[in-house]
Motif scaffolding. Structure first.
Motif, PDB file in Angstrom:
ATOM      1  N   PRO A  89      -5.052   4.241  -8.256  1.00 52.38           N
ATOM      2  CA  PRO A  89      -5.042   4.761  -6.839  1.00 52.38           C
ATOM      3  C   PRO A  89      -4.918   4.022  -5.595  1.00 52.38           C
ATOM      4  O   PRO A  89      -5.433   2.817  -5.866  1.00 52.38           O
ATOM      5  CB  PRO A  89      -6.540   5.541  -6.812  1.00 52.38           C
ATOM      6  N   PRO A  90      -4.411   4.286  -4.391  1.00 55.79           N
ATOM      7  CA  PRO A  90      -4.170   3.358  -3.466  1.00 55.79           C
ATOM      8  C   PRO A  90      -5.601   2.912  -2.852  1.00 55.79           C
ATOM      9  O   PRO A  90      -5.574   2.046  -2.210  1.00 55.79           O
ATOM     10  CB  PRO A  90      -3.330   4.521  -2.532  1.00 55.79           C
ATOM     11  N   ASP A  91      -6.605   3.569  -3.168  1.00 55.74           N
ATOM     12  CA  ASP A  91      -7.886   3.184  -2.618  1.00 55.74           C
ATOM     13  C   ASP A  91      -8.276   1.905  -3.080  1.00 55.74           C
ATOM     14  O   ASP A  91      -8.916   1.213  -2.277  1.00 55.74           O
ATOM     15  CB  ASP A  91      -9.219   3.999  -3.365  1.00 55.74           C
ATOM     16  N   VAL A  92      -7.800   1.166  -4.126  1.00 52.74           N
ATOM     17  CA  VAL A  92      -7.991  -0.031  -4.494  1.00 52.74           C
ATOM     18  C   VAL A  92      -7.435  -1.157  -3.518  1.00 52.74           C
ATOM     19  O   VAL A  92      -8.061  -2.098  -3.278  1.00 52.74           O
ATOM     20  CB  VAL A  92      -7.642  -0.460  -6.070  1.00 52.74           C
ATOM     21  N   LEU A  93      -6.322  -0.636  -2.904  1.00 55.18           N
ATOM     22  CA  LEU A  93      -5.797  -1.613  -2.012  1.00 55.18           C
ATOM     23  C   LEU A  93      -6.467  -1.198  -0.401  1.00 55.18           C
ATOM     24  O   LEU A  93      -6.670  -1.983   0.452  1.00 55.18           O
ATOM     25  CB  LEU A  93      -4.393  -1.550  -1.665  1.00 55.18           C
ATOM     26  N   MET A  94      -6.623   0.252  -0.298  1.00 52.89           N
ATOM     27  CA  MET A  94      -6.981   0.619   1.101  1.00 52.89           C
ATOM     28  C   MET A  94      -8.365   0.024   1.542  1.00 52.89           C
ATOM     29  O   MET A  94      -8.692  -0.476   2.779  1.00 52.89           O
ATOM     30  CB  MET A  94      -7.009   1.981   1.084  1.00 52.89           C
ATOM     31  N   ILE A  95      -9.446   0.318   0.437  1.00 56.81           N
ATOM     32  CA  ILE A  95     -10.654  -0.370   0.769  1.00 56.81           C
ATOM     33  C   ILE A  95     -10.715  -1.644   1.264  1.00 56.81           C
ATOM     34  O   ILE A  95     -11.405  -2.110   2.474  1.00 56.81           O
ATOM     35  CB  ILE A  95     -11.666   0.049  -0.115  1.00 56.81           C
ATOM     36  N   GLY A 132      -3.022   6.287   7.552  1.00 64.05           N
ATOM     37  CA  GLY A 132      -1.899   6.959   7.925  1.00 64.05           C
ATOM     38  C   GLY A 132      -0.650   6.665   6.751  1.00 64.05           C
ATOM     39  O   GLY A 132       0.246   7.484   6.308  1.00 64.05           O
ATOM     40  N   VAL A 133      -0.563   5.471   6.549  1.00 62.01           N
ATOM     41  CA  VAL A 133       0.408   5.026   5.783  1.00 62.01           C
ATOM     42  C   VAL A 133       0.220   5.609   4.207  1.00 62.01           C
ATOM     43  O   VAL A 133       1.014   5.991   3.585  1.00 62.01           O
ATOM     44  CB  VAL A 133       0.433   3.332   5.449  1.00 62.01           C
ATOM     45  N   CYS A 134      -1.173   5.484   3.893  1.00 62.50           N
ATOM     46  CA  CYS A 134      -1.461   6.296   2.623  1.00 62.50           C
ATOM     47  C   CYS A 134      -1.020   7.744   2.491  1.00 62.50           C
ATOM     48  O   CYS A 134      -0.543   8.257   1.382  1.00 62.50           O
ATOM     49  CB  CYS A 134      -3.057   6.102   2.451  1.00 62.50           C
ATOM     50  N   LEU A 135      -1.459   8.245   3.625  1.00 63.79           N
ATOM     51  CA  LEU A 135      -1.088   9.892   3.603  1.00 63.79           C
ATOM     52  C   LEU A 135       0.342  10.176   3.441  1.00 63.79           C
ATOM     53  O   LEU A 135       0.982  10.891   2.750  1.00 63.79           O
ATOM     54  CB  LEU A 135      -1.674  10.522   5.190  1.00 63.79           C
ATOM     55  N   VAL A 136       1.324   9.370   4.358  1.00 57.24           N
ATOM     56  CA  VAL A 136       2.641   9.507   4.466  1.00 57.24           C
ATOM     57  C   VAL A 136       3.226   9.271   3.011  1.00 57.24           C
ATOM     58  O   VAL A 136       3.831   9.975   2.354  1.00 57.24           O
ATOM     59  CB  VAL A 136       3.238   8.841   5.611  1.00 57.24           C
ATOM     60  N   ALA A 137       2.709   8.070   2.494  1.00 55.32           N
ATOM     61  CA  ALA A 137       3.525   7.613   1.224  1.00 55.32           C
ATOM     62  C   ALA A 137       3.175   8.613   0.295  1.00 55.32           C
ATOM     63  O   ALA A 137       3.931   8.840  -0.589  1.00 55.32           O
ATOM     64  CB  ALA A 137       3.160   6.217   1.194  1.00 55.32           C
ATOM     65  N   LEU A 172       0.778  -1.227   0.129  1.00 54.46           N
ATOM     66  CA  LEU A 172      -0.171  -0.017  -0.031  1.00 54.46           C
ATOM     67  C   LEU A 172       0.911   1.160   0.068  1.00 54.46           C
ATOM     68  O   LEU A 172       0.746   2.013  -0.686  1.00 54.46           O
ATOM     69  CB  LEU A 172      -1.038  -0.024   1.189  1.00 54.46           C
ATOM     70  N   ALA A 173       1.921   1.252   0.865  1.00 56.95           N
ATOM     71  CA  ALA A 173       2.799   2.434   1.050  1.00 56.95           C
ATOM     72  C   ALA A 173       3.640   2.651  -0.602  1.00 56.95           C
ATOM     73  O   ALA A 173       3.472   3.986  -0.969  1.00 56.95           O
ATOM     74  CB  ALA A 173       3.677   2.149   1.839  1.00 56.95           C
ATOM     75  N   ILE A 174       3.909   1.666  -1.198  1.00 54.69           N
ATOM     76  CA  ILE A 174       4.521   1.731  -2.624  1.00 54.69           C
ATOM     77  C   ILE A 174       3.533   2.174  -3.607  1.00 54.69           C
ATOM     78  O   ILE A 174       3.848   3.114  -4.324  1.00 54.69           O
ATOM     79  CB  ILE A 174       5.188   0.220  -2.813  1.00 54.69           C
ATOM     80  N   VAL A 175       2.354   1.708  -3.594  1.00 51.77           N
ATOM     81  CA  VAL A 175       1.314   2.069  -4.476  1.00 51.77           C
ATOM     82  C   VAL A 175       0.927   3.694  -4.217  1.00 51.77           C
ATOM     83  O   VAL A 175       0.743   4.269  -5.247  1.00 51.77           O
ATOM     84  CB  VAL A 175       0.007   1.368  -4.226  1.00 51.77           C
ATOM     85  N   SER A 176       0.967   4.020  -2.994  1.00 54.85           N
ATOM     86  CA  SER A 176       0.544   5.278  -2.607  1.00 54.85           C
ATOM     87  C   SER A 176       1.648   6.103  -2.977  1.00 54.85           C
ATOM     88  O   SER A 176       1.340   7.433  -3.684  1.00 54.85           O
ATOM     89  CB  SER A 176       0.237   5.468  -1.139  1.00 54.85           C
ATOM     90  N   PHE A 177       2.775   5.883  -2.813  1.00 57.32           N
ATOM     91  CA  PHE A 177       3.928   6.817  -3.001  1.00 57.32           C
ATOM     92  C   PHE A 177       3.838   6.840  -4.736  1.00 57.32           C
ATOM     93  O   PHE A 177       3.987   8.018  -5.364  1.00 57.32           O
ATOM     94  CB  PHE A 177       5.223   6.143  -2.723  1.00 57.32           C
ATOM     95  N   ALA A 178       3.774   5.835  -5.446  1.00 61.59           N
ATOM     96  CA  ALA A 178       3.932   5.791  -6.890  1.00 61.59           C
ATOM     97  C   ALA A 178       2.795   6.362  -7.437  1.00 61.59           C
ATOM     98  O   ALA A 178       3.235   7.133  -8.312  1.00 61.59           O
ATOM     99  CB  ALA A 178       4.135   4.323  -7.369  1.00 61.59           C
ATOM    100  N   GLU A 179       1.648   6.319  -6.932  1.00 64.82           N
ATOM    101  CA  GLU A 179       0.536   7.034  -7.609  1.00 64.82           C
ATOM    102  C   GLU A 179       0.509   8.544  -7.562  1.00 64.82           C
ATOM    103  O   GLU A 179       0.092   9.160  -8.515  1.00 64.82           O
ATOM    104  CB  GLU A 179      -0.762   6.547  -6.759  1.00 64.82           C
ATOM    105  N   SER A 180       1.178   9.009  -6.608  1.00 64.46           N
ATOM    106  CA  SER A 180       1.502  10.371  -6.600  1.00 64.46           C
ATOM    107  C   SER A 180       2.352  11.180  -7.606  1.00 64.46           C
ATOM    108  O   SER A 180       2.497  12.465  -7.836  1.00 64.46           O
ATOM    109  CB  SER A 180       2.128  10.822  -5.125  1.00 64.46           C
ATOM    110  N   SER A 181       3.143  10.232  -8.233  1.00 67.02           N
ATOM    111  CA  SER A 181       4.312  10.705  -8.995  1.00 67.02           C
ATOM    112  C   SER A 181       4.039   9.972 -10.868  1.00 67.02           C
ATOM    113  O   SER A 181       4.292  10.630 -11.637  1.00 67.02           O
ATOM    114  CB  SER A 181       5.698  10.657  -8.577  1.00 67.02           C
TER     115      SER A 181
END
Length: 192
Positions: free
Chosen positions: A36-42, A57-62, A22-31
Motif C-alpha cells: 500500500p502507498p501508506d508505507v511511503l506516504m507516512i 492528493g498525489v495518492c488520491l489521484v494516482a 509515491l504516484a507509481i506505487v499508489s497507481f499500481a497498488e490499486s490494480s
C-alpha cells in the motif's frame, strides 16, 4: 520476498523523486501491486509535514487512476490478468461466490475496500468484471480514497510521529468500524 519489496519501497521515502515513486506505487497498488502507498506516504509526511496535503492528493489521484486500470482489467482482461491476481492473493473462490451479490451492493464494496486494509485491487478488478457502473465506481473511489489518504495526512500533519503507531496498527480497524456504523445506519433508515 514481500519484506524485501516493502523495504525497497520504503527506501524511496527520502528520495528526491519520492512524489513520483509515491504516484507509481499508489497507481499500481490499486490494480496489481501488493504494497500500500501508506508505507511511503507516512514517512514522507513525517519528513515534510508542510507537504501533507500535496502528498495525500498525489495518492488520491494516482490511486483512482490505478483503480481505473483495475476496472479495465476486470472488464476486458479478467481471465488473462485478473484471475491470476486473485489466485496469487488466494481470493479466487471467494470472488466467484461474491460475484453474484456484488452489483446488488452498489457502491458499498468500493467504499469499504477504499477505506479499509482490504486489498483495493480486488474490488477495482471485480467492479469491472461484474460491470458495476463506471460513474458509481469513480465517484465512490474518489470519496473512499480521498477520505483514507487525507485523514492519514491530517493526523500526521497535526500530531506528527507520535500518531504513526496508531495509524499503522489501528487506523484500518477504525475505518472498518466507521464503515460498519455507516452501513448499519443506512440499513436502519431503510427498514424503519
Amino acid at each position: 520476498m514481500l519484506r524485501r519489496l516493502y523495504d525497497w519501497v520504503m527506501g524511496f521515502a527520502g528520495h528526491p523523486n519520492a512524489l513520483w515513486v509515491l504516484a507509481i506505487v499508489s497507481f499500481a497498488e490499486s490494480s496489481v501491486f501488493p504494497i500500500p502507498p501508506d508505507v511511503l506516504m507516512i514517512p514522507m509526511i513525517l519528513a515534510r509535514p508542510s507537504r501533507a496535503w500535496l502528498i495525500a492528493g498525489v495518492c488520491l489521484v494516482a490511486s483512482v487512476l490505478g483503480g481505473l486500470l483495475g476496472y479495465a482489467i476486470g472488464a476486458f482482461a479478467f481471465e488473462e490478468i485478473g484471475r491470476p491476481i486473485f489466485e496469487a492473493l488466494g481470493k479466487i473462490e471467494r470472488i466467484e461466490q461474491f460475484n453474484e451479490q456484488f452489483n446488488d451492493l452498489s457502491f458499498w464494496p468500493v467504499l469499504i475496500a477504499g477505506l479499509t486494509p482490504f486489498p483495493y485491487k480486488v474490488i477495482t478488478i471485480m467492479s469491472g468484471w461484474t460491470g458495476l457502473p463506471l460513474g458509481t465506481f469513480i465517484v465512490t473511489s474518489i470519496i473512499a480514497r480521498g477520505l483514507r489518504f487525507f485523514i492519514v495526512a491530517a493526523l500526521l500533519w497535526k500530531f506528527g510521529a507520535p500518531i504513526k503507531d496508531f495509524i499503522e496498527k489501528r487506523l484500518g480497524l477504525m475505518f472498518i468500524l466507521f464503515c460498519l456504523l455507516l452501513g448499519g445506519g443506512f440499513y436502519v433508515l431503510k427498514f424503519l
